[in-house]
Design an enzyme around this catalytic site. Structure first.
Site, PDB file in Angstrom:
ATOM      1  N   ASP A 277       0.867  -1.345  -0.018  1.00 12.75           N
ATOM      2  CA  ASP A 277       0.250  -0.364  -0.060  1.00 12.75           C
ATOM      3  C   ASP A 277       0.358   1.382   0.241  1.00 12.75           C
ATOM      4  O   ASP A 277       2.355   1.227   0.526  1.00 12.75           O
ATOM      5  CB  ASP A 277      -0.830   0.056   1.309  1.00 12.75           C
ATOM      6  CG  ASP A 277      -1.590   1.091   1.869  1.00 12.75           C
ATOM      7  OD1 ASP A 277      -2.398   1.356   0.099  1.00 12.75           O
ATOM      8  OD2 ASP A 277      -1.968   1.257   2.679  1.00 12.75           O
ATOM      9  N   ARG A 676       1.210  16.109  -2.650  1.00 13.07           N
ATOM     10  CA  ARG A 676       0.013  16.513  -3.016  1.00 13.07           C
ATOM     11  C   ARG A 676      -0.801  17.600  -3.748  1.00 13.07           C
ATOM     12  O   ARG A 676      -0.728  18.392  -2.621  1.00 13.07           O
ATOM     13  CB  ARG A 676      -1.194  15.389  -1.888  1.00 13.07           C
ATOM     14  CG  ARG A 676      -0.681  14.024  -1.521  1.00 13.07           C
ATOM     15  CD  ARG A 676      -1.003  13.689  -0.235  1.00 13.07           C
ATOM     16  NE  ARG A 676      -2.342  13.595   0.200  1.00 13.07           N
ATOM     17  CZ  ARG A 676      -2.922  12.565   0.053  1.00 13.07           C
ATOM     18  NH1 ARG A 676      -2.284  11.065   0.078  1.00 13.07           N
ATOM     19  NH2 ARG A 676      -4.582  12.161   0.561  1.00 13.07           N
ATOM     20  N   GLY A 757      -4.669   3.972  -3.825  1.00 14.39           N
ATOM     21  CA  GLY A 757      -5.995   4.758  -4.244  1.00 14.39           C
ATOM     22  C   GLY A 757      -5.413   5.739  -4.985  1.00 14.39           C
ATOM     23  O   GLY A 757      -6.542   6.882  -5.366  1.00 14.39           O
ATOM     24  N   ILE A 834       2.471   1.096 -15.010  1.00 16.99           N
ATOM     25  CA  ILE A 834       2.264   2.021 -14.815  1.00 16.99           C
ATOM     26  C   ILE A 834       0.568   1.450 -14.891  1.00 16.99           C
ATOM     27  O   ILE A 834      -0.007   1.400 -16.129  1.00 16.99           O
ATOM     28  CB  ILE A 834       2.288   3.586 -14.695  1.00 16.99           C
ATOM     29  CG1 ILE A 834       3.798   3.855 -14.197  1.00 16.99           C
ATOM     30  CG2 ILE A 834       1.387   4.260 -13.325  1.00 16.99           C
ATOM     31  CD1 ILE A 834       3.998   3.923 -12.990  1.00 16.99           C
ATOM     32  N   THR A 836      -3.824   1.439 -14.337  1.00 16.11           N
ATOM     33  CA  THR A 836      -4.432   2.653 -13.480  1.00 16.11           C
ATOM     34  C   THR A 836      -6.078   2.127 -13.039  1.00 16.11           C
ATOM     35  O   THR A 836      -6.024   0.649 -14.008  1.00 16.11           O
ATOM     36  CB  THR A 836      -5.278   3.687 -14.692  1.00 16.11           C
ATOM     37  OG1 THR A 836      -5.950   3.501 -15.154  1.00 16.11           O
ATOM     38  CG2 THR A 836      -3.637   4.612 -14.660  1.00 16.11           C
ATOM     39  N   LYS A 872      -7.343  -4.595  -5.136  1.00 11.45           N
ATOM     40  CA  LYS A 872      -6.260  -4.259  -4.384  1.00 11.45           C
ATOM     41  C   LYS A 872      -6.502  -6.144  -4.132  1.00 11.45           C
ATOM     42  O   LYS A 872      -5.214  -7.693  -4.727  1.00 11.45           O
ATOM     43  CB  LYS A 872      -6.231  -4.025  -3.029  1.00 11.45           C
ATOM     44  CG  LYS A 872      -5.285  -2.723  -3.682  1.00 11.45           C
ATOM     45  CD  LYS A 872      -5.088  -2.102  -2.314  1.00 11.45           C
ATOM     46  CE  LYS A 872      -4.900  -1.032  -2.043  1.00 11.45           C
ATOM     47  NZ  LYS A 872      -4.907  -0.350  -1.084  1.00 11.45           N
ATOM     48  N   ALA A1204      39.240 -19.652 -16.892  1.00 10.72           N
ATOM     49  CA  ALA A1204      39.850 -19.114 -17.750  1.00 10.72           C
ATOM     50  C   ALA A1204      41.283 -18.685 -17.728  1.00 10.72           C
ATOM     51  O   ALA A1204      42.135 -18.731 -18.224  1.00 10.72           O
ATOM     52  CB  ALA A1204      38.803 -18.178 -18.921  1.00 10.72           C
TER      53      ALA A1204
END
Lengths: 1254, 353
Positions: A277, A676, A757, A834, A836, A872, A1204
């Site tokens: 979340d 935000r 969300g 991403i 939606t 979810k 090697a």
């Protein structure tokens, strides 16, 4: 109840129909209908975090008809009848009615229902009648029982137990068959085929049949029943250690990790997919006001940012002190650190120091930080906002101009000033914040001066309040909303003087902010001087403010908001001296530093809803007396609602457009920084317009049919033609240590999905911020509106990805790619996806599932935004069931519960959003950063420990039981045991039970530090390396070999001698004990004194038992004859020789294998284990080397390289490797300078990368 | 100071080495370099031990003579083939002649060996009553059910000793004769028939029931002898200290052998002229041939063996030690190679990286 008093009762005694009176902060014991609240408006605030995780306050309404009652409901007089629907689990629905004695019915809705599990807040007392109690409450009905989880390892072990059953049956069949054949040869020999009591002899077939069951009884130890008991004990031990890990302790919350599921610890070590979340899990869910843009100017609040950093420093400083000094601070260090920290806090203290004591005494300064951190509601980091100096300047500059007539001489700066004022008013009032003082119900503050007077009714309150405000407005400097003209001249003078002072103060402040940048360098005395200056300055600036009677309350005010964003905005407004003072349904009082309290008449609130994505308040402006609509909402919505044609004329319109463009730019910028964003807008209405709207709105409100739609329409009518004031950027701060954890988990090969969300931009930004996505990742965004488009888009992306990945063909198919030990730098491509919520819906449909999963398997990180809780859980379910991978879901809120329950492991973050997620989880941690240690260290340990223990258990049982089986070949498959039954029982129960348990609890293949530093080691658990089917069979083979050796060495030694059955069994047993215990020593990667104690104890107990048994048991336990055997053998050198030889031969192959593995082909873990022995300096060197080799893909191709190098002394891993090796060796020369080394290394990696891409 | 006090919450786990899993631990990192000396040391030690064991075992002399029949060593084949049922005729006796070319170093132990005799057969090996053999009178009268069908005799009398083991008591008897002067008369070599059972068995575990009127026979009255026994248990030996349940032959037999081919000690030769060993010369073993083995394809042997600290002759242990020791040395060399080459490699890596 007889005494007309409420009596205390237990929750369990609450029944339907009871009246319950609850006080503030009490938890509601049953679902009840609210009948009375001390709140004058008949409102009760509840916090539903216990139910849905939302920590904000919700209002509940007293049942209509009771709200108007003036006193508490008297249960004796309650004569109404309540009828409601039968108990159901829908939290958001309640239907019923209350029928009064006069047949009048009042409808009940969820607004009247107090649900069990919620907490009463901000309401002194409530009374309700219980409608559902006990298991019928909605909270309980929502409680679906926990899903029974069985760990992957255990499932694996169970199949192997079935194999053991099969093996047992085969062995028993062999025995039965053998016995039948053997007996058929001697059918008539009474020596062997001893007749039944009645003289008959048994036929070989029947004897064989009997023998089958005899053998099952004899060999049943092969099925490790005790394994399950041991597993449980081991898990308990592991959980004990997880819970006592001090690193999981979070001081802030005084909580540590909680293991709620006891049986899936080892799954922690096998996680392949992590679903997280965002809010509250990755982020702190503490909104911090970071930036704002007003009228097209960006105010970036650098001081605030600095403060946030310094806050963290202060915290870490604190911790340092706790660590290093452990309480006994040396007196010299103490004052300096304190004073300096106070300087750190200087800028932030500017506001709240002013209100509280501002003397930075060294002792108080120290205690202040932790104290304020433990503040009841929010930490200072959230509540304190340092104003941007530029904005503050402007703000203070314009305050006086408020009082010049607004509609005249409007010029550009004036307009901007107006915008700023409006902006902050909007911040302060456009919300549903509840004002309170910490830990006190709302009334006490509001009526602090009137607390003695009983509250009679709402009407009276209103009167009281008016009186109060009148009294306030009579104080000299106040301008009341009711009488604006009266207050104006007085205030004008005051504010003018204040203005000049603030202006004077600002250079000083700048100086302080400069000082705060280099505080540690400054000496003691200057620190003190600064503080004094600063506090003086603060007091100076706020001198007027402090002198006012109401003001001291400000510092105590607490805002409780429905969403943390709102609170953050109100706090931000407070920082600009625009303090939300109180709030009632009718009025909002805002306290301006310059003007004093302004009372806005609250006309209407259009609350926030997710459809409109905005909220509005309609107020009457106290100064202009206009009706003003302030709207706050998501940028995308607000931008569409802005007025196109401004009434102010062309130039203004142009300016609006410019502001809009600028603001949009700022918004994009904010979003890019992971803030935000919210837009603030306003609209001035005329009274007539408002009246008309109100009429329509009232119609809408009262309409019965499709009320929601009408209300929406009504809101649309109001919220249009807005004027953009500005925008805010609120930071949802990442939790401490999140990027590091995510990076480590990524390195550990865990695919991390973020399911949130939130909207796309925020989600992506947070993903970048927490390093879920790297800046050079290729991003694919799935955002389509139809299923077909989604299909096509996914196909295109897939094609593209495949094309790019052709260079790395080893990454083949679906989960194949994720399980490779990938060296991400080599593939040259990191993709992020991403998606939606809407598109996710399509992707989750049956037909597109596969495609979607294939696509995601190519991507390093997947971000699902706008996902619903159900989505979810569906995503988790899809990945879990279709990819057959181990999934872990982590979340903190109620919306994560379904996801947590579906995943293999659910982890709850006990954070801001209540306990719902924790209750559903298997493990609860307090911070996301703990996840990395939980998985990388404890998960790895638990998994390796338990799988090794299970394998060891299988080995132990098979090795021991096979001894009995081999003996059957020499006793005619007759089911004879050469060991006494007691020894047989105790062998598993006592002598060899404790060591594997200790091994399972304490085994430590690699130290915790190394595991944390090298997350790659986690991959072994994902691939179940410790316990593959092959490992099981190899273990069984080894067990067979060892039992063969253990049987046949004594067999050949004693062949043809006069040894008897139990004397023959004794060396077998003893050797087996040593073999089994020493096998454990070989397998153990670390041996502590506990291991030693237990192993030595086991051996001693065996000998003690055997000797005691041999001494005491003369005739006991009839068929067996252990008497004196051990004593005889202890005196016999051959016994020792046999035991030594047997043990050596049996363990030699495994020992040789381990030795060769250690030097020829060490696993990653073995190689990592070397680090544990090094000194810290060597360690850092080695780690660097390790990482280097890892990056150059030498981990996998190491052996090829080696050969090697050996053969031709020419490194063949390409030019880049040559370059890298050279540069590394050059680094090694200059050992003194580590940083130079590092840069050189980095350089060579980037170069090698470049060359590979080229 | 206040913050240090408040910093420690009630929930905080203890920070101890144990709870934080930081106990000092020995972390064996198995690699060639560590194992190298171990392998060499162990290999050398094993080879040393192996050589010692091997030579000890080689120094032990052992002579085995099969007297089941069909062999030319004696005339026992007559007894063996006398009865086609598998059971030899009663009182058949035969002799087994052999000669010792050189002195047989003593003390010499005289074993009999049975092959293909499954004394470890479960139903056989449980068929006895320890309590009865310990002389408890109640058990004498009521043997455990394990003894069935040799629990009660035909007359309903309890069998003492009960059970299949006792019933199948080996009842051949031997005497050893030495041709004292070459081609002269045979002289019986004294056989010490005592001390052949474990002391504890003979003195603690096996007890006769309390005597009745001083008579063992009376103590056993009311019991029956096992069906295949010619005489009752109290007449197993004329020696009163060696009869009944404490008869050494019986005690030896009752200790059931672990493997189908087994030896049991018959006597020790340590008396008179033979205490040092058996001189060279011709010998003859006189056998009273009673015990039937032909039916189950078993064989009967007499074995003369000298003894050392490691018991009887057993070349296996010595050889096994030698082999394992050599293997260890060999592995040690492999480890050496690994160590040299890869140590080298590691060094190179270190300098290269």
């Amino acid at each position: 109840r007889k005494e007309k008093k409420y009596i205390d009762q237990c929750w369990k005694d609450v029944t339907v129909g009871d009246f319950i009176r609850l006080s503030c902060n009490e938890v509601i014991p049953a679902d009840m209908v609210l009948l009375f609240s001390t709140d004058p408006d008949g409102i009760c605030h509840i916090e539903t975090s216990g139910l849905d995780g939302e920590s904000n306050l919700k209002q509940r309404q007293v049942v209509r008809g009771y709200a108007e009652q003036d006193s508490e409901v008297d249960p004796e007089k309650f004569s109404s009848r309540i009828e409601c629907e039968s108990p159901n689990n829908d939290l958001n629905r309640f239907r019923g009615f209350l029928e009064h004695s006069n047949k009048e019915r009042v409808g009940l809705s969820k607004e009247n229902l107090l649900l069990r599990g919620c907490t009463i807040r901000n309401t002194e007392a409530v009374v309700g009648i219980v409608v559902y109690a006990g298991h019928e409450t909605k909270a309980m009905l929502n409680n679906s029982g926990p899903r029974y989880k069985r760990s992957k390892l255990e499932r694996r072990a169970n199949t192997d137990v079935l194999w053991c059953v099969l093996l047992l049956i085969i062995m028993c069949l062999t025995g039965a068959l053998g016995h039948g054949i053997w007996l058929s040869r001697y059918e008539n020999i009474h020596f062997f085929n001893i007749p039944e009591p009645d003289g008959r002899t048994i036929s070989p077939v029947l004897a064989g049949f009997y023998m089958f069951w005899t053998m099952i009884i004899l060999l049943q130890v092969l099925i490790p029943i005790s394994l399950y008991v041991s597993i449980e004990i081991v898990k308990l031990g592991q959980i004990y250690f997880i819970q006592s890990d001090v690193d999981f302790y979070s001081e802030k919350m005084d909580s540590t990790v909680q293991c709620r599921a006891l049986n899936i610890t080892e799954d922690l070590g096998q996680i392949q997919y992590l679903f997280s979340d965002k809010t509250g899990t990755l982020t702190e869910n503490k909104m911090v006001f970071r930036r704002c843009s007003v009228a097209g100017f960006d105010y970036c609040h650098e001081e605030n940012a600095k403060r946030l950093e310094s806050y963290q420093e202060a915290v870490s400083e604190d911790e340092d002190f706790i660590d290093t000094l452990n309480g006994s601070l040396s007196s010299t260090a103490k004052p300096r650190s304190h004073s300096c920290r106070t300087v750190h806090n200087g800028p932030l203290g500017r506001n709240h120091l002013a209100g509280s004591s501002s003397a930075p005494g060294s002792g108080e300064g120290a205690s202040e930080v932790p104290h304020s951190r433990q503040a009841a509601f929010s930490s200072p980091i959230e509540t304190d906002v340092v104003p941007d100096t530029r904005l503050l300047n402007k703000f203070s500059k314009i305050m006086p101009q408020l009082f010049t007539p607004l509609d005249e001489t409007i010029q550009n700066p004036r307009l901007e000033i107006l915008y700023i004022i409006d902006f902050f008013i909007a911040l302060a009032i456009c919300n549903t914040v509840v004002v309170s003082a910490p830990n006190q119900p709302r009334q006490k503050i509001r009526l602090s001066s009137l607390s003695g007077i009983p509250i009679k009714s709402l009407e009276e309150i209103r009167n009281l309040f008016q009186r109060l405000s009148v009294r306030r407005s009579s104080s000299p400097s106040l301008a009341s909303g009711k009488e604006p003209s009266a207050g104006v001249p007085n205030a004008f003078v005051r504010t003018l003087s204040l203005f000049s002072r603030v202006k004077l103060a600002s250079p000083v402040e700048k100086e302080i902010s400069q000082m705060s940048e280099s505080p540690l360098g400054s000496s003691n005395s200057t620190c003190h001087a600064d503080i004094e200056k600063q506090s003086g300055d603060a007091g100076f600036a706020n001198g007027k403010v402090e002198s006012r009677p109401g003001q001291p309350l400000v510092s105590n005010l607490c805002y409780e908001a429905e969403s943390p964003d709102e609170a953050a905005l109100v706090y931000a407004a407070r920082a600009y001296q625009c303090t939300l003072q109180s709030r009632t349904p009718e009025q909002i009082m805002v306290d301006f530093a310059a003007l004093g309290p302004l009372t806005f008449q609250l006309l209407h609130i259009l609350p926030f809803d997710s459809v409109r994505k905005r909220m509005s308040v309609v107020v009457r402006h106290p100064l202009s007396n206009q009706v003003v609509v302030y709207t706050k909402g998501a940028d995308s919505v607000i931008m569409e609602l802005l007025s196109v044609a401004s009434p102010e004329g062309a130039s203004l319109e142009k300016q609006q457009v410019i502001i809009r463009e600028k603001t949009q730019k700022h918004l994009d910028d904010y979003a890019k920084r992971g803030l935000r964003t919210l837009c603030i807008a306003k609209k001035v209405m005329s009274d007539t317009e408002y009246a008309e709207w109100l009429r329509n709105h009232f119609l809408a409100e009262t309409s019965i049919d499709n009320r929601e739609e009408l209300l929406l329409e009504s809101a649309m009518r109001l919220e249009n033609k807005l004027t953009l004031l500005g925008a805010t950027g609120i930071e949802d701060r990442l939790q401490e240590g999140v990027p590091e954890s995510i990076e480590a988990l990524h390195k550990a090969g865990i695919k991390i999905w973020m399911l949130t969300g939130d909207k796309q931009e925020t989600a992506v930004n947070i993903a970048y911020a927490c390093k879920l996505l790297e800046p050079d990742d290729k991003l694919f965004i799935l955002n389509t509106q139809s299923k077909d488009a989604c299909d096509i888009l996914m196909n295109t992306i897939l094609k593209e990805l495949k094309k790019k990945n052709q260079a790395s063909p080893e990454q083949t198919l679906l989960n194949g790619g994720s399980l490779q030990p990938p060296v991400p730098q080599d593939t040259g491509l990191r993709a992020g996806l991403i998606i939606t919520g809407k598109t996710l819906e399509f992707a989750l449909q049956e037909s597109l599932q596969r495609q979607f999963l294939e696509l995601t398997s190519w991507c390093q990180a997947v971000v699902c935004c706008r996902a619903t809780p159900l989505q979810k859980s569906e995503v988790v379910k899809l990945v879990r069931s279709h990819l057959r991978v181990m999934t872990l879901a982590i979340g903190d809120g109620a919306n994560d519960v379904s996801m947590i329950q579906v995943a293999d492991i659910g982890i709850g973050v006990s954070g801001q959003e209540g306990m719902q997620a924790v209750m559903a989880s298997d493990f609860a941690i307090s911070q996301f950063k703990h996840l990395s240690k939980l998985l990388l260290v404890h998960g790895h340990w638990c998994y390796t420990r338990l799988s090794n223990m299970i394998l060891y258990f299988f080995y132990k049982n098979v090795a021991y039981v096979n001894l009995l089986f081999w003996y059957q070949f020499f006793c005619g498959f007759s089911g004879t045991s050469m060991t006494d039954y007691w020894v047989l029982i105790f062998f598993n129960l006592l002598f060899t039970s404790a060591p594997p348990i200790i091994y399972g609890v304490l085994e430590k293949d690699v130290s915790a530090d190394t595991l944390m530093q090298l997350p790659e080691l986690y991959r072994s658990g994902q691939k179940s390396e410790a316990y593959l089917p092959l490992t099981f069979w190899i273990t069984l083979l080894d067990a067979f070999y060892q039992s063969l050796v253990c049987f046949f060495v004594p067999y050949f030694t004693y062949q043809g001698s006069d040894i008897d059955i139990f004397a023959f069994g004794n060396p077998l047993n003893t050797a087996a004990l040593f073999i089994i215990l020493l096998h454990l020593v070989i397998e153990s990667k670390s041996l502590t004194w506990i291991h030693m104690l237990v192993i030595v104890g086991s051996i001693l107990s065996y000998f003690f038992f055997a000797l005691a048994f041999g001494a005491m048991c003369v005739t006991c336990n009839p068929p067996s004859n252990p008497y004196r055997i051990m004593q005889e053998h202890m005196l016999d050198p051959v016994f020792y020789l046999v035991c030594i030889l047997t043990t050596c031969i049996a363990l030699l192959p495994r020992f040789i294998f381990r030795v060769l593995q250690g030097s020829l082909f060490p696993s990653l873990i073995l190689r990592a284990k070397h680090f544990d022995r090094l000194t810290p300096e060597e360690r850092t060197e080695a780690l660097k080397k390790w990482r280097g080799s890892g990056k150059m893909n030498q981990v996998t191709s190491k052996y090829a390289d080696r050969s090697a190098v050996k053969s031709g002394r020419k490194p063949m891993s390409g030019p880049s490797a040559v370059f890298a090796m050279k540069s590394v060796s050059s680094c090694a020369v200059q050992q003194g300078n580590l940083s130079v080394c590092e840069t050189a290394l980095d350089l060579c990696y980037s170069k090698s990368k470049v060359s590979k891409i080229a | 100071m206040t913050w240090s006090a408040t910093a420690r919450g009630a929930q905080q786990p203890d920070n101890t080495a144990f709870t934080q899993q930081r106990l000092p631990a020995w972390q064996p990192l198995l690699s060639a370099s560590i194992a190298l000396p171990l392998f060499f040391c162990a290999g050398l030690a094993f080879i040393g031990l192996g050589l010692g064991l091997y030579y000890t075992s080689n120094s032990i002399k052992e002579l085995e003579y099969d007297y089941t029949g069909s062999l030319d060593t004696g005339n026992c084949s007559a007894c063996a083939e006398a009865d086609q049922d598998g059971a030899p005729p009663p009182n058949c006796s035969c002799a087994l002649n052999f000669s010792l070319p050189e002195f047989f170093q003593g003390p010499v132990y005289f074993y009999y060996e049975l092959s293909n005799f499954y004394q470890n057969n479960r139903r056989y090996s449980v068929s006895c009553d320890n309590a009865q053999l310990s002389g408890f009178p109640s058990a004498l009268r009521q043997p455990v059910n394990d003894c069935a069908p040799y629990q009660y005799g035909a007359a309903g009398l309890p069998i003492a000793p009960c059970g299949a083991i006792a019933n199948s008591l080996f009842n051949d008897s031997f005497s050893l004769w030495h041709e004292l002067p070459p081609s002269g008369p045979y002289v019986e070599v004294p056989l010490d028939r005592t001390g052949i059972a474990w002391w504890t068995d003979n003195h603690v575990k096996f007890r006769n029931p309390p005597l009745v009127n001083g008579s063992l026979a009376l103590a056993f009255s009311g019991t029956a002898a096992p069906p295949s026994w010619p005489r009752p248990v109290y007449e197993l030996s004329p020696d009163p200290n060696n009869t009944g349940f404490v008869n050494q032959d019986f005690v030896v037999w009752m200790r059931t052998a672990a493997l189908p081919t087994f030896r049991k000690l018959y006597a020790r030769i340590r008396q008179g002229n033979y205490s040092a060993g058996l001189p060279r010369g011709n010998y003859s073993v006189h056998v009273t041939y009673n015990y039937p083995v032909r039916a189950f394809h078993g064989r009967k042997l007499v074995v003369f063996s000298s003894i050392s600290w490691m018991g009887g002759k057993n070349p296996f242990l010595g050889i096994a030690y030698l082999v394992v020791g050599s293997l260890c040395i060999l592995t040690g060399f492999v480890m050496l190679v690994v160590y040299i080459r890869y140590q080298d490699q590691d060094d190179e890596d270190d300098s290269d990286d």
